[in-house]
Write an enzyme that holds these catalytic residues in place. Structure first.
Site, PDB file in Angstrom:
ATOM      1  N   PRO A   9      37.082  81.432  50.186  1.00  0.00           N
ATOM      2  CG  PRO A   9      38.976  81.952  49.441  1.00  0.00           C
ATOM      3  CD  PRO A   9      38.873  81.467  50.032  1.00  0.00           C
ATOM      4  CG  ASN A  10      37.142  86.557  48.574  1.00  0.00           C
ATOM      5  OD1 ASN A  10      36.943  87.518  49.221  1.00  0.00           O
ATOM      6  ND2 ASN A  10      38.422  86.669  48.477  1.00  0.00           N
ATOM      7  NE  ARG A  17      35.529  88.493  44.063  1.00  0.00           N
ATOM      8  CZ  ARG A  17      36.153  87.257  44.111  1.00  0.00           C
ATOM      9  NH1 ARG A  17      35.636  86.168  43.936  1.00  0.00           N
ATOM     10  NH2 ARG A  17      37.680  86.862  43.992  1.00  0.00           N
ATOM     11  CE1 TYR A  22      35.027  83.712  40.366  1.00  0.00           C
ATOM     12  CE2 TYR A  22      35.448  86.543  40.526  1.00  0.00           C
ATOM     13  CZ  TYR A  22      35.872  85.697  40.126  1.00  0.00           C
ATOM     14  OH  TYR A  22      37.199  85.082  40.389  1.00  0.00           O
ATOM     15  CG  ASN A  71      35.144  77.158  44.175  1.00  0.00           C
ATOM     16  OD1 ASN A  71      36.443  77.991  43.801  1.00  0.00           O
ATOM     17  ND2 ASN A  71      34.256  78.560  42.757  1.00  0.00           N
ATOM     18  CB  ALA A  74      42.015  83.069  46.360  1.00  0.00           C
ATOM     19  CG  HIS A  77      45.251  79.037  42.703  1.00  0.00           C
ATOM     20  ND1 HIS A  77      45.325  78.521  41.755  1.00  0.00           N
ATOM     21  CD2 HIS A  77      43.665  80.697  42.429  1.00  0.00           C
ATOM     22  CE1 HIS A  77      43.835  78.626  41.332  1.00  0.00           C
ATOM     23  NE2 HIS A  77      43.014  79.905  41.580  1.00  0.00           N
ATOM     24  CG  ASP A  84      49.100  68.457  53.048  1.00  0.00           C
ATOM     25  OD1 ASP A  84      49.125  68.194  52.039  1.00  0.00           O
ATOM     26  OD2 ASP A  84      50.138  68.847  53.555  1.00  0.00           O
ATOM     27  CD  GLU A  95      40.334  73.036  43.119  1.00  0.00           C
ATOM     28  OE1 GLU A  95      40.804  72.336  44.032  1.00  0.00           O
ATOM     29  OE2 GLU A  95      40.788  73.063  42.071  1.00  0.00           O
ATOM     30  CG  HIS A  97      38.015  76.469  39.870  1.00  0.00           C
ATOM     31  ND1 HIS A  97      39.006  77.989  41.171  1.00  0.00           N
ATOM     32  CD2 HIS A  97      38.684  75.428  39.856  1.00  0.00           C
ATOM     33  CE1 HIS A  97      39.545  76.973  41.889  1.00  0.00           C
ATOM     34  NE2 HIS A  97      39.051  75.895  41.104  1.00  0.00           N
ATOM     35  CB  ILE A  98      32.484  80.474  39.684  1.00  0.00           C
ATOM     36  CG1 ILE A  98      31.165  79.901  40.558  1.00  0.00           C
ATOM     37  CG2 ILE A  98      31.506  81.810  38.772  1.00  0.00           C
ATOM     38  CD1 ILE A  98      31.388  81.103  41.631  1.00  0.00           C
ATOM     39  NE  ARG A 104      40.077  85.079  36.257  1.00  0.00           N
ATOM     40  CZ  ARG A 104      39.618  84.999  37.846  1.00  0.00           C
ATOM     41  NH1 ARG A 104      38.796  83.977  38.560  1.00  0.00           N
ATOM     42  NH2 ARG A 104      39.693  86.471  38.008  1.00  0.00           N
ATOM     43  NE  ARG A 108      42.423  85.013  39.426  1.00  0.00           N
ATOM     44  CZ  ARG A 108      42.137  85.006  40.680  1.00  0.00           C
ATOM     45  NH1 ARG A 108      42.070  84.060  41.570  1.00  0.00           N
ATOM     46  NH2 ARG A 108      42.341  86.246  40.448  1.00  0.00           N
TER      47      ARG A 108
END
Length: 119
Positions: A9-10, A17, A22, A71, A74, A77, A84, A95, A97-98, A104, A108
């Protein structure tokens, strides 16, 4: 080699954003650079703001790709369901993350999904 990249998401707003966190480069530009840098790798890209769609894409990638870079944003978390799904598939999942999630907000710092990734 076939690699599937899944963004949560996002991340469709990357480049616009919270650019202080980011950056200003849209993900599509990053993806084109990645394809140029690794011409022998076939990349499939998927982004969704919906948990179920991400799970469906993980299931789909399990049957047609060599590995997944995800990635979950959100959902990292909060989503036991995505965790699963990662646990249930038979190909390597990494995995990413930016931002540095450990630098943070406290919520998170723990990633449910990363516990089932190989890195």
């Amino acid at each position: 080699m076939n690699i599937t990249i899944i963004n949560g998401p996002n991340l469709n707003l990357t480049g616009n954003r919270e650019t202080d966190l980011y950056g200003t480069i849209p993900f599509e530009v990053f993806l084109e650079n990645l394809k140029r840098k690794f011409p022998k790798v076939s990349f499939t890209y998927f982004q969704s703001n919906y948990e179920g769609a991400i799970i469906d894409e993980l299931h789909k990638a399990n049957k047609g790709t060599d590995g997944i870079i995800i990635n979950p944003a959100a959902y990292s978390h909060t989503s036991i369901a995505i965790a699963d799904a990662i646990k249930a598939i038979n190909i390597p999942v990494v995995e990413v993350h930016i931002t540095n999630i450990h630098a943070r907000e406290g919520y998170r710092h723990h990633t449910l999904t990363g516990a089932h990734a190989i890195g």
